[in-house]
Design a protein around this motif. Structure first.
Motif, PDB file in Angstrom:
ATOM      1  N   GLU A  31       0.833  -1.194   0.000  1.00  0.00           N
ATOM      2  CA  GLU A  31       0.000   0.000   0.000  1.00  0.00           C
ATOM      3  C   GLU A  31       0.878   1.258   0.000  1.00  0.00           C
ATOM      4  OE1 GLU A  31      -3.352   0.172   0.020  1.00  0.00           O
ATOM      5  OE2 GLU A  31      -3.802  -1.974   0.244  1.00  0.00           O
ATOM      6  N   GLY A  32       0.408   2.278  -0.715  1.00  0.00           N
ATOM      7  CA  GLY A  32       1.063   3.570  -0.676  1.00  0.00           C
ATOM      8  C   GLY A  32       2.192   3.770  -1.670  1.00  0.00           C
ATOM      9  N   ALA A  33       2.551   2.725  -2.410  1.00  0.00           N
ATOM     10  CA  ALA A  33       3.671   2.863  -3.348  1.00  0.00           C
ATOM     11  C   ALA A  33       3.262   3.589  -4.626  1.00  0.00           C
ATOM     12  CB  ALA A  33       4.239   1.486  -3.686  1.00  0.00           C
ATOM     13  N   LEU A  34       2.040   3.336  -5.079  1.00  0.00           N
ATOM     14  CA  LEU A  34       1.585   3.874  -6.360  1.00  0.00           C
ATOM     15  C   LEU A  34       0.783   5.149  -6.147  1.00  0.00           C
ATOM     16  CD1 LEU A  34       0.411   0.551  -8.048  1.00  0.00           C
ATOM     17  CD2 LEU A  34       2.572   1.770  -8.433  1.00  0.00           C
ATOM     18  N   LEU A  35       1.187   6.221  -6.823  1.00  0.00           N
ATOM     19  CA  LEU A  35       0.458   7.481  -6.683  1.00  0.00           C
ATOM     20  C   LEU A  35      -0.846   7.454  -7.461  1.00  0.00           C
ATOM     21  CD1 LEU A  35       0.255  10.452  -5.772  1.00  0.00           C
ATOM     22  CD2 LEU A  35       1.568  11.069  -7.823  1.00  0.00           C
ATOM     23  N   THR A  36      -0.818   6.910  -8.680  1.00  0.00           N
ATOM     24  CA  THR A  36      -1.995   7.019  -9.542  1.00  0.00           C
ATOM     25  C   THR A  36      -2.149   5.806 -10.446  1.00  0.00           C
ATOM     26  OG1 THR A  36      -3.155   8.534 -11.072  1.00  0.00           O
ATOM     27  CG2 THR A  36      -0.816   8.197 -11.456  1.00  0.00           C
ATOM     28  N   ASN A  37      -3.362   5.634 -10.937  1.00  0.00           N
ATOM     29  CA  ASN A  37      -3.669   4.728 -12.044  1.00  0.00           C
ATOM     30  C   ASN A  37      -4.324   5.600 -13.108  1.00  0.00           C
ATOM     31  OD1 ASN A  37      -4.149   2.482 -13.669  1.00  0.00           O
ATOM     32  ND2 ASN A  37      -5.908   1.770 -12.479  1.00  0.00           N
ATOM     33  N   GLN A  38      -3.664   5.726 -14.256  1.00  0.00           N
ATOM     34  CA  GLN A  38      -4.170   6.572 -15.336  1.00  0.00           C
ATOM     35  C   GLN A  38      -4.990   5.703 -16.293  1.00  0.00           C
ATOM     36  OE1 GLN A  38      -2.126   8.641 -19.052  1.00  0.00           O
ATOM     37  NE2 GLN A  38      -1.436   9.600 -17.148  1.00  0.00           N
ATOM     38  N   VAL A  39      -6.271   6.018 -16.399  1.00  0.00           N
ATOM     39  CA  VAL A  39      -7.187   5.182 -17.182  1.00  0.00           C
ATOM     40  C   VAL A  39      -8.150   6.057 -17.979  1.00  0.00           C
ATOM     41  CG1 VAL A  39      -7.085   3.202 -15.618  1.00  0.00           C
ATOM     42  CG2 VAL A  39      -8.757   5.010 -15.196  1.00  0.00           C
ATOM     43  N   GLU A  40      -8.831   5.435 -18.916  1.00  0.00           N
ATOM     44  CA  GLU A  40      -9.829   6.145 -19.708  1.00  0.00           C
ATOM     45  C   GLU A  40     -11.074   6.412 -18.855  1.00  0.00           C
ATOM     46  OE1 GLU A  40     -12.629   5.420 -23.700  1.00  0.00           O
ATOM     47  OE2 GLU A  40     -10.900   4.104 -23.318  1.00  0.00           O
ATOM     48  N   VAL A  41     -11.441   7.674 -18.741  1.00  0.00           N
ATOM     49  CA  VAL A  41     -12.679   8.060 -18.051  1.00  0.00           C
ATOM     50  C   VAL A  41     -13.279   9.254 -18.777  1.00  0.00           C
ATOM     51  CG1 VAL A  41     -13.816   8.678 -15.883  1.00  0.00           C
ATOM     52  CG2 VAL A  41     -11.659   7.405 -15.812  1.00  0.00           C
TER      53      VAL A  41
END
Length: 269
Positions: free
Chosen positions: A148-158
């Motif tokens: 937990e806490g390692a990844l800042l974001t998940n960039q996806v289609e929205v």
């Protein structure tokens, strides 16, 4: 909603190159954008770096994102690809480095490339790391590997026609910021009657409504444009507040319309 250190909105550079890109970025930075999104596969990191070098805005005031393409995920090669990106961008660090897509058909094990991504961060070449186009199943595996806490974001289609609610809920449950590409659905928002009616009521355009909707949902995005007026209008959209009835009507537009679906073996969930 998780707090974000990513300036919102950013400026997207997909499909922009050469003098067109440099002029658009110059306008964006002058207008007040402080977040630039690029990628190795866009083929424009050099021009992005040139625009940053020519700008009066100091490098440390710009949040710069690039992404590792799936053909550079093998440990060792991943690190070399980041050094190449930094050289093209003319900077010695990134603010955010993403895995652009999961390795197609798991040709490179996530247990290999995610620790390599983290090693780049620990070496000081990027302030934050994250992923892009990761499904809920991918996120489960990533969290098992990095914690937990390692990844800042998940960039996806929205966008209003693909609202990705289950994935967004998953990200939020783990404190991962959601960042959205294709926020205007490649121009389709401009032709939607519901968005047009909402826009008319606010005295703006449908694109601004779509962007204000993303902001209301706590989602970071980075629209792209080559026209000065649109660049400034996109920034102004983040001052627009939509009402609850507006948000309800936009929520009803979801039809699961995915526009980015390459043949990389992704099982969307």
């Amino acid at each position: 909603m998780p707090e974000t250190t990513i300036p919102n909105p950013g400026f997207g550079t997909y499909r922009l190159n050469g003098d067109t890109l440099r002029q658009s970025l110059r306008t964006a930075l002058e207008a007040g954008y402080r977040h630039i999104d690029t990628a190795q596969v866009y083929g424009n990191e050099t021009e992005v770096g040139q625009a940053l070098a020519e700008s009066a805005v100091p490098r440390e005031e710009v949040f710069l994102t690039t992404k590792v393409w799936h053909d550079r995920l093998v440990p060792g090669d991943l690190e070399r690809s980041v050094e190449e990106s930094l050289a093209r961008l003319g900077t010695d660090y990134l603010d955010l480095l993403l895995i652009h897509w999961p390795s197609p058909h798991d040709q490179v094990a996530m247990a290999d490339y995610l620790p390599a991504l983290q090693a780049v961060q620990r070496a000081g070449l990027t302030r934050h790391i994250g992923v892009s186009n990761f499904t809920r199943a991918h996120l489960d595996r990533a969290l098992d590997i990095l914690g937990e806490g390692a990844l800042l974001t998940n960039q996806v289609e929205v966008h209003p026609f693909l609202q990705n609610r289950a994935l967004i809920d998953k990200c939020r449950a783990h404190g991962i910021v959601v960042s959205a590409y294709m926020p205007l659905a490649v121009g389709k928002v401009m032709r939607d009657e519901t968005l047009s009616r909402i826009a008319a009521a606010h005295g703006v355009g449908p694109a601004q409504v779509a962007l204000a909707w993303l902001k209301a949902r706590g989602i970071v995005t980075f629209p792209s444009s080559t026209r000065d007026a649109h660049i400034r209008a996109n920034l102004a959209a983040f001052e627009l507040t939509l009402g609850e009835e507006d948000l309800r009507r936009i929520a009803a537009l979801d039809r699961g319309e995915r526009l980015a679906d390459p043949d990389f073996g992704i099982d969307w969930d």
